[in-house]
Write a protein that holds these residues in place. Sequence first.
Motif, PDB file in Angstrom:
ATOM      1  N   PRO A  38     -72.806   0.234  -5.751  1.00  0.00           N
ATOM      2  CA  PRO A  38     -71.757   0.623  -4.458  1.00  0.00           C
ATOM      3  C   PRO A  38     -72.920   0.193  -3.496  1.00  0.00           C
ATOM      4  O   PRO A  38     -74.736  -0.078  -3.994  1.00  0.00           O
ATOM      5  CB  PRO A  38     -71.352   2.275  -4.697  1.00  0.00           C
ATOM      6  CG  PRO A  38     -73.352   2.158  -5.497  1.00  0.00           C
ATOM      7  CD  PRO A  38     -73.395   1.432  -6.769  1.00  0.00           C
ATOM      8  N   PRO A  39     -73.377   0.346  -2.362  1.00  0.00           N
ATOM      9  CA  PRO A  39     -73.945   0.415  -0.874  1.00  0.00           C
ATOM     10  C   PRO A  39     -75.114   1.363  -1.475  1.00  0.00           C
ATOM     11  O   PRO A  39     -75.231   2.657  -1.987  1.00  0.00           O
ATOM     12  CB  PRO A  39     -73.176   0.891  -0.117  1.00  0.00           C
ATOM     13  CG  PRO A  39     -72.042   0.242  -0.097  1.00  0.00           C
ATOM     14  CD  PRO A  39     -71.868   0.526  -1.534  1.00  0.00           C
ATOM     15  N   ALA A  40     -76.668   0.762  -0.795  1.00  0.00           N
ATOM     16  CA  ALA A  40     -77.308   2.409  -1.031  1.00  0.00           C
ATOM     17  C   ALA A  40     -76.938   3.614  -0.669  1.00  0.00           C
ATOM     18  O   ALA A  40     -77.680   4.624  -1.194  1.00  0.00           O
ATOM     19  CB  ALA A  40     -78.730   1.624  -0.732  1.00  0.00           C
ATOM     20  N   GLN A  60     -77.665  -2.905  -5.372  1.00  0.00           N
ATOM     21  CA  GLN A  60     -77.614  -4.147  -5.375  1.00  0.00           C
ATOM     22  C   GLN A  60     -78.428  -5.131  -5.814  1.00  0.00           C
ATOM     23  O   GLN A  60     -77.715  -6.585  -5.925  1.00  0.00           O
ATOM     24  CB  GLN A  60     -76.648  -4.206  -4.106  1.00  0.00           C
ATOM     25  CG  GLN A  60     -75.145  -3.868  -4.184  1.00  0.00           C
ATOM     26  CD  GLN A  60     -74.196  -3.985  -3.296  1.00  0.00           C
ATOM     27  OE1 GLN A  60     -74.441  -4.112  -2.021  1.00  0.00           O
ATOM     28  NE2 GLN A  60     -73.232  -3.028  -3.459  1.00  0.00           N
ATOM     29  N   SER A  61     -79.010  -4.785  -4.823  1.00  0.00           N
ATOM     30  CA  SER A  61     -80.698  -5.129  -4.856  1.00  0.00           C
ATOM     31  C   SER A  61     -82.178  -4.474  -4.823  1.00  0.00           C
ATOM     32  O   SER A  61     -81.470  -3.464  -4.157  1.00  0.00           O
ATOM     33  CB  SER A  61     -80.552  -6.215  -3.325  1.00  0.00           C
ATOM     34  OG  SER A  61     -82.272  -7.092  -3.817  1.00  0.00           O
ATOM     35  N   CYS A  62     -83.317  -5.225  -4.777  1.00  0.00           N
ATOM     36  CA  CYS A  62     -84.282  -3.971  -4.974  1.00  0.00           C
ATOM     37  C   CYS A  62     -85.234  -4.604  -4.104  1.00  0.00           C
ATOM     38  O   CYS A  62     -85.276  -6.604  -3.736  1.00  0.00           O
ATOM     39  CB  CYS A  62     -85.039  -3.011  -5.410  1.00  0.00           C
ATOM     40  SG  CYS A  62     -85.387  -4.888  -6.952  1.00  0.00           S
ATOM     41  N   HIS A  63     -86.205  -4.422  -3.421  1.00  0.00           N
ATOM     42  CA  HIS A  63     -87.825  -5.494  -2.801  1.00  0.00           C
ATOM     43  C   HIS A  63     -88.402  -5.274  -4.193  1.00  0.00           C
ATOM     44  O   HIS A  63     -88.452  -4.135  -4.529  1.00  0.00           O
ATOM     45  CB  HIS A  63     -88.620  -4.435  -2.061  1.00  0.00           C
ATOM     46  CG  HIS A  63     -88.974  -5.210  -0.669  1.00  0.00           C
ATOM     47  ND1 HIS A  63     -90.691  -5.725  -1.497  1.00  0.00           N
ATOM     48  CD2 HIS A  63     -89.375  -6.167   0.001  1.00  0.00           C
ATOM     49  CE1 HIS A  63     -91.440  -6.680  -0.897  1.00  0.00           C
ATOM     50  NE2 HIS A  63     -89.974  -7.089   0.316  1.00  0.00           N
ATOM     51  N   PRO A  64     -89.888  -6.385  -4.352  1.00  0.00           N
ATOM     52  CA  PRO A  64     -90.219  -6.713  -5.083  1.00  0.00           C
ATOM     53  C   PRO A  64     -91.330  -5.592  -5.256  1.00  0.00           C
ATOM     54  O   PRO A  64     -91.674  -5.058  -6.412  1.00  0.00           O
ATOM     55  CB  PRO A  64     -90.956  -8.413  -5.274  1.00  0.00           C
ATOM     56  CG  PRO A  64     -89.936  -8.773  -4.265  1.00  0.00           C
ATOM     57  CD  PRO A  64     -89.366  -7.881  -3.798  1.00  0.00           C
ATOM     58  N   GLY A  72     -86.164  -2.001   6.490  1.00  0.00           N
ATOM     59  CA  GLY A  72     -84.476  -2.180   5.865  1.00  0.00           C
ATOM     60  C   GLY A  72     -84.217  -2.001   4.371  1.00  0.00           C
ATOM     61  O   GLY A  72     -83.376  -2.417   4.019  1.00  0.00           O
ATOM     62  N   ASP A  73     -86.096  -1.899   3.984  1.00  0.00           N
ATOM     63  CA  ASP A  73     -85.177  -2.865   2.445  1.00  0.00           C
ATOM     64  C   ASP A  73     -85.458  -1.787   1.967  1.00  0.00           C
ATOM     65  O   ASP A  73     -85.510  -0.847   1.878  1.00  0.00           O
ATOM     66  CB  ASP A  73     -86.721  -4.366   1.707  1.00  0.00           C
ATOM     67  CG  ASP A  73     -86.405  -5.424   2.259  1.00  0.00           C
ATOM     68  OD1 ASP A  73     -85.653  -5.574   1.991  1.00  0.00           O
ATOM     69  OD2 ASP A  73     -87.439  -5.578   2.666  1.00  0.00           O
TER      70      ASP A  73
END
Length: 239
Positions: A38-40, A60-64, A72-73
């Motif tokens: 889902p959204p964070a 759904q994604s992550c910052h390295p 915003g990350d």
Amino acid sequence: MPQKIAAGNWKMNGTLEAVPEAGAIAAASGAVETILCPPATLIGPLTLAAQGTDLRIGGQSCHPAASGAHTGDISAAMLADAGATYCITGHSERRADHGESDDDVRAQTEAAWAAGLRAILCIGETLEQREAGETLDVLTAQLEGSLPGGATEENTIIAYEPVWAIGTGKVASPDQVAEVHDALRDHVGPEMSLLYGGSVKAGNAAELFALTNVDGALVGGASLKAADFVPIVEALAAS
């Protein structure tokens, strides 16, 4: 044998009103590995809704980076702290909307691993690339550029999502899916799970899951409602 996996990507959809849908999906999970991404904002609430069930939650994604000045990350460690055990990396919408390169995707995948998350790494070709006969070359280049060394079936799942089939209602033909998944199997070995994504619905799930080397699906819109997603999970369990 590769693990059977039904994963749902809610994308930028869902508020707290959607939590009961996750509860209904959780009640039906268990026969195969079932994941909702889902959204964070909903990772914590869905983790609570899934407690005591076999449903798993992902980002759904992550910052390295693990932390820092990245407004915003969200980091992989933050996803794990909220209750996630999976993270999607390399989705075509991230590659297109945010300009994420193969190098970026590789770094994100490594960050997911470092946080104890299992990555669902996405690759896919555009319609122009398919029509030019470049599909396998494009996918091979994406996989080689995005997949870090050390990838195993324990820390990584590969999802093939033709860009032209995502959210369009178009589905790659069984022959097209089989060609790609057979090539991917040769590349990643016999144990890593290979998912198909791109307008997967209850009506076409069984046909897709009957294909050799299709171990499940990464589902978009049809994962938002239990009435739509549970039949896909059941079709995978029966395959």
